[in-house]
Design an enzyme around this catalytic site. Sequence first.
Site, PDB file in Angstrom:
ATOM      1  N   ASP A  23      -4.257  25.902 -39.034  1.00 48.80           N
ATOM      2  CA  ASP A  23      -3.308  26.906 -39.525  1.00 48.80           C
ATOM      3  C   ASP A  23      -4.033  28.208 -39.904  1.00 48.80           C
ATOM      4  OD1 ASP A  23      -0.820  27.863 -40.150  1.00 48.80           O
ATOM      5  OD2 ASP A  23      -0.730  26.933 -42.133  1.00 48.80           O
ATOM      6  N   GLY A  24      -3.336  29.315 -39.707  1.00 49.53           N
ATOM      7  CA  GLY A  24      -3.870  30.611 -40.149  1.00 49.53           C
ATOM      8  C   GLY A  24      -4.109  31.603 -39.025  1.00 49.53           C
ATOM      9  N   GLY A  26      -1.960  33.391 -37.390  1.00 48.12           N
ATOM     10  CA  GLY A  26      -1.144  34.588 -37.589  1.00 48.12           C
ATOM     11  C   GLY A  26      -1.761  35.518 -38.626  1.00 48.12           C
ATOM     12  N   ARG A  27      -2.214  34.936 -39.737  1.00 45.15           N
ATOM     13  CA  ARG A  27      -2.843  35.763 -40.775  1.00 45.15           C
ATOM     14  C   ARG A  27      -4.162  36.357 -40.286  1.00 45.15           C
ATOM     15  NH1 ARG A  27      -2.138  31.113 -44.975  1.00 45.15           N
ATOM     16  NH2 ARG A  27      -1.364  30.147 -43.047  1.00 45.15           N
ATOM     17  N   TRP A  28      -4.881  35.608 -39.490  1.00 40.37           N
ATOM     18  CA  TRP A  28      -6.134  36.112 -38.914  1.00 40.37           C
ATOM     19  C   TRP A  28      -5.833  37.338 -38.047  1.00 40.37           C
ATOM     20  CZ3 TRP A  28      -8.371  37.181 -34.249  1.00 40.37           C
ATOM     21  CH2 TRP A  28      -9.766  37.254 -34.192  1.00 40.37           C
ATOM     22  N   HIS A  40      -4.047  33.381 -31.862  1.00 41.47           N
ATOM     23  CA  HIS A  40      -4.003  32.029 -31.277  1.00 41.47           C
ATOM     24  C   HIS A  40      -5.166  31.831 -30.303  1.00 41.47           C
ATOM     25  CE1 HIS A  40      -0.351  31.079 -33.299  1.00 41.47           C
ATOM     26  NE2 HIS A  40       0.385  31.973 -32.661  1.00 41.47           N
ATOM     27  N   GLU A  70       9.092  22.457 -34.845  1.00 41.09           N
ATOM     28  CA  GLU A  70       9.670  23.598 -35.574  1.00 41.09           C
ATOM     29  C   GLU A  70       9.149  24.939 -35.037  1.00 41.09           C
ATOM     30  OE1 GLU A  70       8.402  20.827 -37.214  1.00 41.09           O
ATOM     31  OE2 GLU A  70      10.428  20.056 -37.507  1.00 41.09           O
ATOM     32  N   TRP A  72       9.242  26.132 -32.182  1.00 43.78           N
ATOM     33  CA  TRP A  72      10.120  26.773 -31.196  1.00 43.78           C
ATOM     34  C   TRP A  72      10.915  27.913 -31.822  1.00 43.78           C
ATOM     35  CZ3 TRP A  72       9.045  25.661 -26.384  1.00 43.78           C
ATOM     36  CH2 TRP A  72       8.603  24.392 -26.030  1.00 43.78           C
ATOM     37  N   ARG A  74       9.851  30.329 -33.457  1.00 43.70           N
ATOM     38  CA  ARG A  74       9.092  31.593 -33.522  1.00 43.70           C
ATOM     39  C   ARG A  74       9.591  32.556 -32.427  1.00 43.70           C
ATOM     40  NH1 ARG A  74       2.990  30.418 -35.584  1.00 43.70           N
ATOM     41  NH2 ARG A  74       3.593  28.957 -37.228  1.00 43.70           N
ATOM     42  N   LEU A 134     -14.636   9.752 -27.433  1.00 44.82           N
ATOM     43  CA  LEU A 134     -13.702  10.283 -28.441  1.00 44.82           C
ATOM     44  C   LEU A 134     -12.255  10.197 -27.975  1.00 44.82           C
ATOM     45  CD1 LEU A 134     -13.211  12.040 -31.087  1.00 44.82           C
ATOM     46  CD2 LEU A 134     -13.357  14.030 -29.564  1.00 44.82           C
ATOM     47  N   ARG A 197       0.441  21.449 -47.282  1.00 47.85           N
ATOM     48  CA  ARG A 197       1.597  20.617 -46.920  1.00 47.85           C
ATOM     49  C   ARG A 197       1.351  20.012 -45.551  1.00 47.85           C
ATOM     50  NH1 ARG A 197       3.567  25.853 -47.352  1.00 47.85           N
ATOM     51  NH2 ARG A 197       3.514  26.966 -45.368  1.00 47.85           N
TER      52      ARG A 197
HETATM   53  C1  IPE Z   1       2.016  23.651 -38.663  1.00 49.97           C
HETATM   54  O1  IPE Z   1       1.799  24.965 -39.053  1.00 49.97           O
HETATM   55  C2  IPE Z   1       2.028  23.536 -37.169  1.00 49.97           C
HETATM   56  C3  IPE Z   1       0.757  23.771 -36.491  1.00 49.97           C
HETATM   57  C4  IPE Z   1      -0.363  24.107 -37.047  1.00 49.97           C
HETATM   58  C5  IPE Z   1       0.791  23.581 -35.063  1.00 49.97           C
HETATM   59  P1  IPE Z   1       2.994  25.983 -39.348  1.00 49.97           P
HETATM   60  O2  IPE Z   1       2.333  27.259 -39.728  1.00 49.97           O
HETATM   61  O3  IPE Z   1       3.946  26.002 -38.238  1.00 49.97           O
HETATM   62  O4  IPE Z   1       3.705  25.291 -40.600  1.00 49.97           O
HETATM   63  P2  IPE Z   1       4.503  25.935 -41.820  1.00 49.97           P
HETATM   64  O5  IPE Z   1       5.618  26.760 -41.246  1.00 49.97           O
HETATM   65  O6  IPE Z   1       3.540  26.780 -42.588  1.00 49.97           O
HETATM   66  O7  IPE Z   1       4.953  24.755 -42.607  1.00 49.97           O
HETATM   67  C1  IPE Z   2      -1.197  27.930 -36.634  1.00 43.68           C
HETATM   68  O1  IPE Z   2      -1.314  29.253 -37.029  1.00 43.68           O
HETATM   69  C2  IPE Z   2      -0.942  27.822 -35.141  1.00 43.68           C
HETATM   70  C3  IPE Z   2       0.399  27.349 -34.791  1.00 43.68           C
HETATM   71  C4  IPE Z   2       1.359  27.074 -35.614  1.00 43.68           C
HETATM   72  C5  IPE Z   2       0.666  27.193 -33.383  1.00 43.68           C
HETATM   73  P1  IPE Z   2      -0.068  30.094 -37.546  1.00 43.68           P
HETATM   74  O2  IPE Z   2       0.445  30.897 -36.414  1.00 43.68           O
HETATM   75  O3  IPE Z   2       0.909  29.224 -38.221  1.00 43.68           O
HETATM   76  O4  IPE Z   2      -0.773  31.044 -38.591  1.00 43.68           O
HETATM   77  P2  IPE Z   2      -0.117  31.647 -39.904  1.00 43.68           P
HETATM   78  O5  IPE Z   2       0.314  30.501 -40.756  1.00 43.68           O
HETATM   79  O6  IPE Z   2       1.018  32.496 -39.464  1.00 43.68           O
HETATM   80  O7  IPE Z   2      -1.228  32.435 -40.522  1.00 43.68           O
HETATM   81 MG    MG Z   3       1.102  28.705 -40.174  1.00 45.73          MG
END
Ligand code: IPE
Ligand code: IPE
Ligand code: MG
Length: 245
Positions: A23-24, A26-28, A40, A70, A72, A74, A134, A197
């Site tokens: 995760d992260g 988008g913020r990156w 990504h 979930e 989808w 986006r 693995l 979470r």
């Molecule tokens: C969970 O991250 C899904 C993946 C990392 C693929 P999200 O960023 O979609 O989850 P929420 O919206 O913060 O719960």
């Molecule tokens: C996780 O990064 C990748 C996927 C959910 C596919 P996010 O895109 O959720 O990154 P944030 O949470 O927006 O920073």
């Molecule tokens: Mg995220």
Amino acid sequence: MSQAFLAPVDPARLPRHVAIIMDGNGRWARQHRVRVAMGHRAGTEALRDIIRNSSDIGIQALSLYAFSTENWSRPQAEVEALMQLMLDFFRSEIDELDRKGVRITILGDRDGLPAAQRETLEQAQRRTRQNAGLRLNIAINYGGRAELARAARLIAQDVASGALDVHDVDEQALESRLYTAGLPQVDLLIRTSGEMRLSNFLLYQCAYAEFVFPQVLWPDFTLRDYHECLAQYQSRSRRFGGREA
Ligand code: IPE
Ligand code: IPE
Ligand code: MG
């Protein structure tokens, strides 16, 4: 990276099954003032080292959350970028993964994916089926609740057809109908970016997992961070409801 920079990890007490919520991205991307698709892409770069190293140090199973049911919701351009990255990733990595003996399993509903993605994933799974290294699970169009509902449906079908006696519906019967059938339960769950979470990931399999939540955004996650997570895992006392020896 030189091993000297990595946290000391006891090879005899490695988690058998590591799950990562990457995760992260988008913020990156926002931090670097680039489009979210670039975030990504940077995320898949981080992934290579972690997979390679997990295979090298002898982790049995690594489960990666790549796309949730979930996700989808986006924006369409982001979903399309993620779908394209998936193809690029498998096409560029499959030879090396296969050479390393990695066995790929897709967790999630493949029927909900575009045809090109579905075929590429199925091909990767078929090609590596006999590999003994693995176990690499990639969760795509995956949701933990949907996985449990599917297992319940499969059980119901088997009971209805007479293949399964209703008295034999137990944990083992359920586990054998999950996408992770045959794999150990998750020992260590890592979620990057500071979020704490599960977001519908491996709900059943994480029943006794140790959770580690590093602050680092996924594209910045290095081997050093990974080994810190492993070291943290090894510092935990796992009691499974009992008493420490
Ligand atoms: C969970 O991250 C899904 C993946 C990392 C693929 P999200 O960023 O979609 O989850 P929420 O919206 O913060 O719960
Ligand atoms: C996780 O990064 C990748 C996927 C959910 C596919 P996010 O895109 O959720 O990154 P944030 O949470 O927006 O920073
Ligand atoms: Mg995220």
